[in-house]
Design a protein around this motif. Structure first.
Motif, PDB file in Angstrom:
ATOM      1  N   UNK A 147     -58.315 103.595 -14.449  1.00 46.69           N
ATOM      2  CA  UNK A 147     -57.298 104.331 -15.201  1.00 46.69           C
ATOM      3  C   UNK A 147     -56.425 103.404 -16.052  1.00 46.69           C
ATOM      4  N   UNK A 148     -56.008 102.228 -15.540  1.00 47.08           N
ATOM      5  CA  UNK A 148     -55.262 101.309 -16.418  1.00 47.08           C
ATOM      6  C   UNK A 148     -56.091 100.862 -17.621  1.00 47.08           C
ATOM      7  N   UNK A 149     -57.388 100.642 -17.415  1.00 49.87           N
ATOM      8  CA  UNK A 149     -58.249 100.230 -18.528  1.00 49.87           C
ATOM      9  C   UNK A 149     -58.369 101.340 -19.573  1.00 49.87           C
ATOM     10  N   UNK A 150     -58.478 102.590 -19.097  1.00 46.66           N
ATOM     11  CA  UNK A 150     -58.528 103.709 -20.039  1.00 46.66           C
ATOM     12  C   UNK A 150     -57.270 103.725 -20.898  1.00 46.66           C
ATOM     13  N   UNK A 151     -56.116 103.558 -20.258  1.00 46.02           N
ATOM     14  CA  UNK A 151     -54.852 103.572 -21.008  1.00 46.02           C
ATOM     15  C   UNK A 151     -54.798 102.414 -22.007  1.00 46.02           C
ATOM     16  N   UNK A 152     -55.350 101.262 -21.621  1.00 49.73           N
ATOM     17  CA  UNK A 152     -55.357 100.115 -22.529  1.00 49.73           C
ATOM     18  C   UNK A 152     -56.190 100.405 -23.777  1.00 49.73           C
ATOM     19  N   UNK A 153     -57.376 100.986 -23.577  1.00 49.22           N
ATOM     20  CA  UNK A 153     -58.247 101.279 -24.716  1.00 49.22           C
ATOM     21  C   UNK A 153     -57.633 102.356 -25.592  1.00 49.22           C
ATOM     22  N   UNK A 307     -65.804 107.439 -21.624  1.00 48.86           N
ATOM     23  CA  UNK A 307     -64.664 108.276 -21.236  1.00 48.86           C
ATOM     24  C   UNK A 307     -65.115 109.455 -20.382  1.00 48.86           C
ATOM     25  N   UNK A 308     -66.282 110.000 -20.691  1.00 46.17           N
ATOM     26  CA  UNK A 308     -66.826 111.103 -19.881  1.00 46.17           C
ATOM     27  C   UNK A 308     -67.152 110.609 -18.471  1.00 46.17           C
ATOM     28  N   UNK A 309     -67.781 109.440 -18.375  1.00 45.86           N
ATOM     29  CA  UNK A 309     -68.059 108.861 -17.058  1.00 45.86           C
ATOM     30  C   UNK A 309     -66.764 108.629 -16.284  1.00 45.86           C
ATOM     31  N   UNK A 310     -65.757 108.125 -16.964  1.00 45.93           N
ATOM     32  CA  UNK A 310     -64.487 107.821 -16.301  1.00 45.93           C
ATOM     33  C   UNK A 310     -63.789 109.102 -15.861  1.00 45.93           C
TER      34      UNK A 310
END
Length: 358
Positions: A147-153, A307-310
């Motif tokens: 989740x932190x990586x998603x927010x970074x991207x 993003x779908x996988x995440x």
């Protein structure tokens, strides 16, 4: 020659004919279906296109099937498909796996294209489409961001492409499903997003991220300005499936049916030749996501599908029932959804690496 033997073949080589005593070329269809008869005056590949348009195939599917048909014909020394049958189809599919080393999904797409060719364009059904070398389907776990990586991207994206990227993670939809959303599919009142004609031509409902309500309203206000500009200048309405366009001829110029993420430029419809506004291109979103990931997470490969996988993995990690995740993703088989259980963080297992014990 027995039916299991694969003959040499390829461009410039004349394949040997199949043994008619052992294997009929075509047999009557096993089940009745309404077959559309293409115009015999058209070139053969144009006949294929005509049937696919009658069946309302997407443009991407049409292009892929025509390409496989062309490659099948060329590989068999430019013989007409009516002169060939299951024997040549098996040999071609084996060639793809053994010599071209294509993936299982690519080989399966070629098989589907050729089955369609014989069943619905030529008017028969191929028998015994087995016995060819199958491409190996590697077992891979999906790339998942924390989740932190998603927010970074997402923090490195901006504008419409950034909004689309956020929607991909917030809803779990595929990239083309997001781009094909219409204004009416964003149901603010009920808090849901309706995906029409998803993979397998299935409709489904997914979640509407609360955090995207206001950004989407602001975005649609800008889209409406573009919409009114097009109406004022007499631009043709957006693309609609043929049956719907006949039933609702004015739907293409109504606000509800406009693309939620329209292209900034007008383009020519490759089928009708009409000048109209299509949805945003997949390539622009892919490039924006890859550039954002390069800045935020150097060395990590991230695509819009990540993003779908995440989305799926984070829901499962938070305790969401796997059947619910299956429905949100639109998976036909729950086994497809279960792949995400292999990449979940499972602190309850209590397993420590032996390196950490030394």
């Amino acid at each position: 020659m027995n039916s299991g033997t694969i003959r040499p073949g390829g461009p410039g080589q004349r394949p040997r004919a199949a043994n008619f005593n052992q294997e009929p070329r075509l047999s009557p269809p096993r089940r009745p279906f309404e077959r559309y008869l293409p115009n015999p005056k058209l070139r053969f590949l144009d006949q294929c296109r005509e049937v696919m348009r009658y069946r309302q195939f997407s443009l991407r599917t049409e292009q892929a099937y025509v390409d496989w048909t062309r490659r099948f014909i060329v590989w068999n020394g430019r013989r007409h498909p009516r002169e060939m049958g299951a024997f040549e189809v098996r040999a071609f599919l084996t060639h793809l796996a053994a010599e071209r080393h294509v993936g299982a999904s690519t080989q399966n797409q070629a098989l589907c294209a050729l089955l369609f060719l014989y069943r619905e364009v030529i008017g028969g059904e191929l028998d015994w489409i087995d016995g060819f070398e199958r491409a190996k389907r590697p077992v891979r776990v999906p790339v998942v961001l924390s989740q932190p990586e998603v927010r970074q991207v997402l923090g490195q994206t901006q504008g419409t492409t950034g909004l689309i990227a956020s929607l991909l993670y917030g809803t779990g939809v595929r990239l083309m499903e997001a781009l094909r959303l219409r204004v009416k599919d964003l149901d603010f009142a009920r808090g849901q997003i309706v995906v029409h004609d998803g993979k397998g031509r299935k409709d489904r409902v997914t979640v509407f991220p609360e955090s995207l309500r206001e950004p989407l309203k602001v975005h649609l206000a800008r889209v409406e300005v573009l919409y009114r500009h097009d109406r004022h200048h007499g631009v043709d309405g957006v693309w609609l499936p043929d049956a719907l366009e006949r039933k609702l001829p004015k739907a293409g110029i109504s606000w509800a049916w406009q693309w939620a993420f329209p292209s900034a430029e007008l383009s020519t419809d490759p089928r009708s030749g009409r000048r109209r506004r299509h949805h945003a291109s997949a390539g622009s979103v892919q490039r924006a996501v890859q550039e954002a990931a390069r800045r935020a997470l150097p060395g990590k490969r991230v695509t819009p599908h990540t993003f779908r996988h995440s989305f799926a993995t984070h829901l499962l990690e938070s305790g969401t029932d796997i059947r619910s995740v299956q429905e949100l993703l639109g998976h036909q088989d729950v086994a497809t959804t279960q792949i995400y259980t292999h990449v979940m963080q499972k602190p309850g297992l209590g397993v420590r690496s032996p390196l950490d014990r030394s």
